[in-house]
Design an enzyme around this catalytic site. Structure first.
Site, PDB file in Angstrom:
ATOM      1  N   HIS A   4       0.805  -1.236   0.000  1.00  0.00           N
ATOM      2  CA  HIS A   4       0.000   0.000   0.000  1.00  0.00           C
ATOM      3  C   HIS A   4       0.834   1.279   0.000  1.00  0.00           C
ATOM      4  O   HIS A   4       0.511   2.246   0.687  1.00  0.00           O
ATOM      5  CB  HIS A   4      -0.950   0.001   1.189  1.00  0.00           C
ATOM      6  CG  HIS A   4      -2.080  -0.983   1.092  1.00  0.00           C
ATOM      7  ND1 HIS A   4      -2.557  -1.441  -0.110  1.00  0.00           N
ATOM      8  CD2 HIS A   4      -2.823  -1.577   2.064  1.00  0.00           C
ATOM      9  CE1 HIS A   4      -3.563  -2.290   0.125  1.00  0.00           C
ATOM     10  NE2 HIS A   4      -3.737  -2.396   1.424  1.00  0.00           N
ATOM     11  N   HIS A   6      -9.686   2.399   0.207  1.00  0.00           N
ATOM     12  CA  HIS A   6      -9.627   1.256   1.130  1.00  0.00           C
ATOM     13  C   HIS A   6     -10.719   1.355   2.203  1.00  0.00           C
ATOM     14  O   HIS A   6     -10.445   1.164   3.387  1.00  0.00           O
ATOM     15  CB  HIS A   6      -8.247   1.179   1.772  1.00  0.00           C
ATOM     16  CG  HIS A   6      -7.848  -0.202   2.205  1.00  0.00           C
ATOM     17  ND1 HIS A   6      -8.610  -0.962   3.058  1.00  0.00           N
ATOM     18  CD2 HIS A   6      -6.766  -0.952   1.895  1.00  0.00           C
ATOM     19  CE1 HIS A   6      -8.003  -2.119   3.271  1.00  0.00           C
ATOM     20  NE2 HIS A   6      -6.881  -2.148   2.569  1.00  0.00           N
ATOM     21  N   GLU A  58     -11.689  -3.633  -2.834  1.00  0.00           N
ATOM     22  CA  GLU A  58     -10.718  -2.640  -3.317  1.00  0.00           C
ATOM     23  C   GLU A  58     -10.505  -2.850  -4.813  1.00  0.00           C
ATOM     24  O   GLU A  58      -9.891  -3.830  -5.224  1.00  0.00           O
ATOM     25  CB  GLU A  58      -9.393  -2.793  -2.572  1.00  0.00           C
ATOM     26  CG  GLU A  58      -9.501  -2.741  -1.060  1.00  0.00           C
ATOM     27  CD  GLU A  58      -8.345  -3.479  -0.398  1.00  0.00           C
ATOM     28  OE1 GLU A  58      -7.183  -3.123  -0.656  1.00  0.00           O
ATOM     29  OE2 GLU A  58      -8.618  -4.428   0.370  1.00  0.00           O
TER      30      GLU A  58
END
Length: 353
Positions: free
Chosen positions: A110, A181, A317
């Site tokens: 991420h 997210h 996501e």
């Protein structure tokens, strides 16, 4: 129940000379989204259930301080420069190898130590239902090449969708994979687990992973596996099945390869029986990661004062596949100068009849 809105004063701050604030979007149906430009975070999202009561369907905190100081779950944030995992924090472009932070076991996750979820975006709200966020990620920030100029637009439509548009341009070859997210519980945040939610995913295959959650490179057919959501079933039906892929992730944490037939495809539909709230996910992206909150800490207290816990929410996501920079057979995530990255995702809400 009327929406219990977050207090904007609890999100006011100066971070590195940039102003943090909380912005409120409203639509004609009375739905409300609150977004902070810290991480571009969707902090609350109020929609009506079948009894005409409002539910806040996303997990989050009630203050900026809590977002900054709690263990990073990426609640509602924009994730980048690369969403999901890159194996061993390395990739090669034009014969040059780039090294990223290793922040998820032996892998990069991420965007790294300070990803897009933890920076202050420049914000402007042109209308009552739209917020525009911009951020320039400097060359070699978190190890990524190129000055990357990013724009994200949140639009709360009158058809009851949160429409998220992403754009990015670069001055050097780089890789880009952006997502939101948000963690959803269609009973309302903090109201139990999500195992009885019904879910359908329009995907005939998924990217199977190794023991560190990195794709093997193979696309595995979902048929005859617990990962098959082509027909609606409850999230909890097979989540504890004795199946290697589920054991690796302690539940669902997998990228589904969306069956695509248009530019904007219906990736998934989730419904919660007691509230009747249905969420359809549309996207231009080729994949969607189903994550069932397997590692949410039971020490976290959410914005309404209720304790969170594992499987208290699920994520869908929208994305390119994990580790695509190291998997040339996957759809490309390479962005070159003079090209534009563009992606669209909608989370559309309605009430089941």
């Amino acid at each position: 129940m009327a929406p219990q809105l977050l207090n904007p004063k609890d999100f006011e701050a100066l971070i590195n000379g940039k102003r943090v604030a909380l912005y409120t979007l409203k639509n004609a149906q009375g739905s409300i989204a609150q977004i902070t430009n810290y991480g571009g975070t969707l902090a609350s999202l109020w929609v009506k259930d079948k009894n005409n009561d409002f539910k806040d369907v996303v997990l989050g905190y009630k203050s900026l301080h809590e977002y900054q100081t709690n263990p990073n779950a990426y609640f509602g944030s924009i994730v980048g420069r690369y969403a999901n995992r890159i194996a061993k924090g390395k990739f090669t472009l034009d014969n040059k190898t780039y090294n990223l932070a290793v922040n998820n076991g032996e892998n990069h996750l991420h965007g790294g130590t300070t990803g897009f979820d933890a920076v202050v975006w420049d914000a402007k709200q042109p209308t009552g239902d739209t917020l525009e966020l911009t951020y320039v990620s400097a060359d070699m920030e978190e190890g990524y090449p190129g000055n990357l100029a990013v724009k994200v637009q949140y639009h709360l439509t009158d058809k009851n969708a949160i429409k998220i548009k992403y754009w990015a341009i670069t001055d050097k070859i780089t890789v880009v994979n952006l997502t939101n997210h948000s963690y959803f519980n269609l009973k309302g945040e903090g109201n139990g687990d999500i195992l009885d939610h019904k879910l359908q995913i329009n995907a005939s295959s998924f990217t199977s992973v190794d023991t560190t959650c990195i794709p093997t490179g193979e696309l595995t057919a979902v048929n005859d596996t617990p990962l098959d959501f082509r027909k609606e079933k409850t999230i909890g039906k097979d989540i504890n099945a004795d199946y290697e892929q589920l054991i690796i992730g302690n539940g669902y944490d997998h990228n589904y390869v969306i069956d695509q037939n248009t530019t904007l495809n219906l990736a998934a539909t989730a419904t919660e029986p007691s509230t009747g709230i249905t969420m359809d996910v549309y996207t231009t992206e080729p994949g969607v990661q189903l994550y069932t909150g397997n590692f949410i800490s039971d020490k976290l207290v959410g914005k309404s004062g209720k304790k969170y816990h594992p499987r208290a929410a699920f994520c869908l996501e929208t994305q390119h596949y994990p580790d695509s920079p190291n998997k040339p057979q996957f759809p490309t995530v390479v962005l070159r100068p003079k090209e534009e990255y563009h992606s669209v995702t909608l989370y559309k809400f309605s009430v089941a009849k």
